[in-house]
Write an enzyme that holds these catalytic residues in place. Structure first.
Site, PDB file in Angstrom:
ATOM      1  N   HIS A   1      -2.225 -36.661  10.602  1.00 14.53           N
ATOM      2  CA  HIS A   1      -3.241 -36.967   9.602  1.00 14.53           C
ATOM      3  C   HIS A   1      -3.970 -38.273   9.898  1.00 14.53           C
ATOM      4  CE1 HIS A   1      -0.256 -34.786   6.729  1.00 14.53           C
ATOM      5  NE2 HIS A   1      -0.994 -33.916   7.386  1.00 14.53           N
TER       6      HIS A   1
ATOM      7  N   LYS B   1      -1.667 -48.209   8.873  1.00 17.77           N
ATOM      8  CA  LYS B   1      -0.433 -47.886   8.146  1.00 17.77           C
ATOM      9  C   LYS B   1       0.733 -48.709   8.679  1.00 17.77           C
ATOM     10  CE  LYS B   1      -1.742 -43.059   7.434  1.00 17.77           C
ATOM     11  NZ  LYS B   1      -1.387 -41.648   7.710  1.00 17.77           N
TER      12      LYS B   1
ATOM     13  N   TYR C   1       5.248 -45.897   3.142  1.00 13.88           N
ATOM     14  CA  TYR C   1       4.270 -46.593   3.973  1.00 13.88           C
ATOM     15  C   TYR C   1       3.197 -47.284   3.149  1.00 13.88           C
ATOM     16  CZ  TYR C   1       1.676 -42.136   3.479  1.00 13.88           C
ATOM     17  OH  TYR C   1       1.046 -41.015   3.003  1.00 13.88           O
TER      18      TYR C   1
ATOM     19  N   ASP D   1      -1.928 -28.258   7.567  1.00 13.64           N
ATOM     20  CA  ASP D   1      -1.628 -28.786   8.899  1.00 13.64           C
ATOM     21  C   ASP D   1      -1.745 -27.703   9.968  1.00 13.64           C
ATOM     22  OD1 ASP D   1      -1.304 -31.268   7.795  1.00 13.64           O
ATOM     23  OD2 ASP D   1       0.874 -31.280   7.924  1.00 13.64           O
TER      24      ASP D   1
END
Length: 182
Positions: free
Chosen positions: A61, A71, A131, A169
């Protein structure tokens, strides 16, 4: 903490100093001044958490344009392999990836700058993954690349028939057709 830049410039594995005794353990999970000294200024604005079972693969992603995200990821419970793929067309490491094991035991963190696709695969019975991001989630800017794109050559460490992923996905673009960064 020990900051180790990977073979892809800007991507770091962060090893905390864990202090253990009869009571358990303690470590500093985030220290802004130290982070900025080693990586640079990143204005994290949101924390996210997911829980997944064995074989769940989330990714690859990213968010496009002005909504792109850096991130800082880690695992609180369980074990995953985490992957960052360089999707900056002008980068000398375009299309290359870094894979790192993150677990509740090793307490590693993985910093992924903007311009990368990101995903992880759960290796334990269950994993809690958390995260920080430097831009909020923007559904209109959401994008993805197939986790099994042969051009990427990612060697996921479980049999592919054991992978559990989302319809979204599975419908993601191949790298050659994806929206990329300059």
């Amino acid at each position: 903490m020990d900051y180790k830049e990977t073979e892809i410039k800007g991507v770091f594995i962060i090893e905390p100093r864990v202090y253990r005794d009869a009571r358990g353990y303690f470590f500093e999970a985030w220290k802004q001044a130290e982070f900025e000294e080693h990586i640079g200024k990143v204005g994290f604005v949101q924390d996210n958490e997911s829980k997944s079972g064995y074989g769940v693969l989330r990714g690859l992603h990213y968010q496009t344009g002005d909504a792109s995200q850096a991130k800082l990821v880690r695992v609180i419970k369980g074990k995953v392999v985490d992957v960052a793929v360089d999707i900056r067309k002008s980068s000398p490491t375009f299309g290359k990836h870094v894979m790192v094991e993150l677990s509740e035991e090793n307490k590693r963190q993985f910093f992924i700058p903007r311009g990368f696709a990101h995903g992880f695969l759960v290796l334990s019975e269950e994993a809690v993954f958390t995260y920080k991001v430097d831009n909020p989630y923007a559904p209109a800017s959401e994008a993805g690349i197939r986790w099994d794109d042969p051009q990427l050559g990612i060697e996921w460490p479980i049999p592919l028939q054991d992978v559990v992923t989302s319809e979204k996905d599975l419908a993601a673009s191949l790298l050659k057709d994806a929206v990329l960064f300059d």
